[in-house]
Design a protein around this motif. Structure first.
Motif, PDB file in Angstrom:
ATOM      1  N   ALA A   1      30.913 119.861   2.092  1.00  0.00           N
ATOM      2  CA  ALA A   1      30.575 119.555   3.485  1.00  0.00           C
ATOM      3  C   ALA A   1      29.080 119.763   3.726  1.00  0.00           C
ATOM      4  O   ALA A   1      28.436 118.970   4.409  1.00  0.00           O
ATOM      5  N   ALA A   2      28.511 120.805   3.150  1.00  0.00           N
ATOM      6  CA  ALA A   2      27.077 121.073   3.295  1.00  0.00           C
ATOM      7  C   ALA A   2      26.247 119.990   2.613  1.00  0.00           C
ATOM      8  O   ALA A   2      25.272 119.489   3.166  1.00  0.00           O
ATOM      9  N   GLU A   3      26.650 119.617   1.402  1.00  0.00           N
ATOM     10  CA  GLU A   3      25.905 118.608   0.646  1.00  0.00           C
ATOM     11  C   GLU A   3      25.937 117.251   1.339  1.00  0.00           C
ATOM     12  O   GLU A   3      24.931 116.549   1.397  1.00  0.00           O
ATOM     13  N   GLU A   4      27.078 116.864   1.855  1.00  0.00           N
ATOM     14  CA  GLU A   4      27.185 115.587   2.567  1.00  0.00           C
ATOM     15  C   GLU A   4      26.483 115.666   3.922  1.00  0.00           C
ATOM     16  O   GLU A   4      25.810 114.732   4.345  1.00  0.00           O
ATOM     17  N   GLY A   5      26.647 116.786   4.598  1.00  0.00           N
ATOM     18  CA  GLY A   5      26.063 116.941   5.922  1.00  0.00           C
ATOM     19  C   GLY A   5      24.549 116.872   5.922  1.00  0.00           C
ATOM     20  O   GLY A   5      23.949 116.259   6.803  1.00  0.00           O
ATOM     21  N   ILE A   6      23.894 117.460   4.908  1.00  0.00           N
ATOM     22  CA  ILE A   6      22.431 117.459   4.886  1.00  0.00           C
ATOM     23  C   ILE A   6      21.886 116.046   4.705  1.00  0.00           C
ATOM     24  O   ILE A   6      20.806 115.721   5.202  1.00  0.00           O
ATOM     25  N   SER A   7      22.629 115.189   4.040  1.00  0.00           N
ATOM     26  CA  SER A   7      22.141 113.822   3.828  1.00  0.00           C
ATOM     27  C   SER A   7      22.491 112.894   4.994  1.00  0.00           C
ATOM     28  O   SER A   7      21.918 111.819   5.104  1.00  0.00           O
ATOM     29  N   ARG A   8      23.401 113.305   5.868  1.00  0.00           N
ATOM     30  CA  ARG A   8      23.865 112.399   6.913  1.00  0.00           C
ATOM     31  C   ARG A   8      23.530 112.827   8.336  1.00  0.00           C
ATOM     32  O   ARG A   8      23.552 112.009   9.243  1.00  0.00           O
ATOM     33  N   LEU A   9      23.277 114.092   8.559  1.00  0.00           N
ATOM     34  CA  LEU A   9      23.065 114.585   9.925  1.00  0.00           C
ATOM     35  C   LEU A   9      21.591 114.817  10.210  1.00  0.00           C
ATOM     36  O   LEU A   9      20.847 115.288   9.352  1.00  0.00           O
ATOM     37  N   ARG A  10      21.198 114.496  11.436  1.00  0.00           N
ATOM     38  CA  ARG A  10      19.827 114.686  11.890  1.00  0.00           C
ATOM     39  C   ARG A  10      19.840 115.329  13.269  1.00  0.00           C
ATOM     40  O   ARG A  10      20.801 115.189  14.031  1.00  0.00           O
ATOM     41  N   LYS A  11      18.754 115.963  13.615  1.00  0.00           N
ATOM     42  CA  LYS A  11      18.593 116.537  14.944  1.00  0.00           C
ATOM     43  C   LYS A  11      18.840 115.443  15.982  1.00  0.00           C
ATOM     44  O   LYS A  11      18.323 114.334  15.856  1.00  0.00           O
ATOM     45  N   GLY A  12      19.650 115.755  16.987  1.00  0.00           N
ATOM     46  CA  GLY A  12      19.975 114.802  18.046  1.00  0.00           C
ATOM     47  C   GLY A  12      21.286 114.074  17.840  1.00  0.00           C
ATOM     48  O   GLY A  12      21.835 113.508  18.787  1.00  0.00           O
ATOM     49  N   ASP A  13      21.828 114.049  16.618  1.00  0.00           N
ATOM     50  CA  ASP A  13      23.097 113.363  16.367  1.00  0.00           C
ATOM     51  C   ASP A  13      24.223 113.997  17.166  1.00  0.00           C
ATOM     52  O   ASP A  13      24.299 115.230  17.298  1.00  0.00           O
ATOM     53  N   LYS A  14      25.122 113.163  17.678  1.00  0.00           N
ATOM     54  CA  LYS A  14      26.332 113.627  18.363  1.00  0.00           C
ATOM     55  C   LYS A  14      27.403 113.832  17.299  1.00  0.00           C
ATOM     56  O   LYS A  14      27.584 112.990  16.418  1.00  0.00           O
ATOM     57  N   LEU A  15      28.124 114.951  17.349  1.00  0.00           N
ATOM     58  CA  LEU A  15      29.087 115.232  16.298  1.00  0.00           C
ATOM     59  C   LEU A  15      30.379 115.839  16.828  1.00  0.00           C
ATOM     60  O   LEU A  15      30.437 116.319  17.963  1.00  0.00           O
ATOM     61  N   ILE A  16      31.366 115.786  15.967  1.00  0.00           N
ATOM     62  CA  ILE A  16      32.633 116.484  16.149  1.00  0.00           C
ATOM     63  C   ILE A  16      32.804 117.338  14.894  1.00  0.00           C
ATOM     64  O   ILE A  16      32.635 116.835  13.782  1.00  0.00           O
ATOM     65  N   ALA A  17      33.107 118.614  15.071  1.00  0.00           N
ATOM     66  CA  ALA A  17      33.246 119.518  13.931  1.00  0.00           C
ATOM     67  C   ALA A  17      34.557 120.288  14.038  1.00  0.00           C
ATOM     68  O   ALA A  17      34.929 120.748  15.113  1.00  0.00           O
TER      69      ALA A  17
END
Length: 152
Positions: free
Chosen positions: A62-78
């Motif tokens: 989850a960390a490895e995928e998240g760092i490549s896909r998430l950016r500041k400002g993105d709307k998310l569900i966790a």
């Protein structure tokens, strides 16, 4: 059989995600998330309140995928769980909590994006393909300017 449920939060990435590794070498993603709040008024309207900010951590894949896909400002569900802990700061014990993510992604109701449904290749398949191709760089797909862009 009952439906198994888990804790979930919706919000936005408030800080640039950072990838580090634990002392055991496990990937760890950390960022702050903002959770928006509102209050329903007697007339039925809603008043937006100030967001609250919280620590969010993901480990391993989850960390490895998240760092490549998430950016500041993105709307998310966790999805995950709240982890309460204490630490010492300036001689005082500080009680705090963080949201430990097991799964997360962009909020489809608030994010435009393109889904790539091509099957993922395993590490063994990828290595065998490189060996068969003499380690040539993989062909890059043509990008169409008409493709939907990721963003807000």
């Amino acid at each position: 059989m009952s439906i198994e449920t888990q804790q979930a939060v919706t919000g936005f990435i408030a800080t640039d995600p950072r990838l580090t590794h634990t002392s055991e070498g496990v990937a760890r993603l950390y960022c702050r998330i903002g959770i928006e709040h509102s209050r329903q008024e007697p007339d039925g309207s809603f008043t937006r309140l100030d967001p609250t900010f919280h620590d969010m951590t993901a480990f391993r894949k989850a960390a490895e995928e998240g760092i490549s896909r998430l950016r500041k400002g993105d709307k998310l569900i966790a999805i995950g769980q709240v982890h309460a802990y204490t630490y010492e700061k300036d001689g005082h014990t500080v009680e705090t909590e963080e949201f430990i993510v097991s799964r997360f992604g962009h909020d489809m109701a608030r994010t435009r994006y393109h889904v790539d449904r091509a099957p993922r290749q395993s590490v063994d398949q990828t290595a065998a393909q490189r060996e068969a191709n003499g380690f040539d760089a993989p062909d890059q797909p043509q990008r169409s300017s008409a493709a939907p862009a990721m963003g807000m």
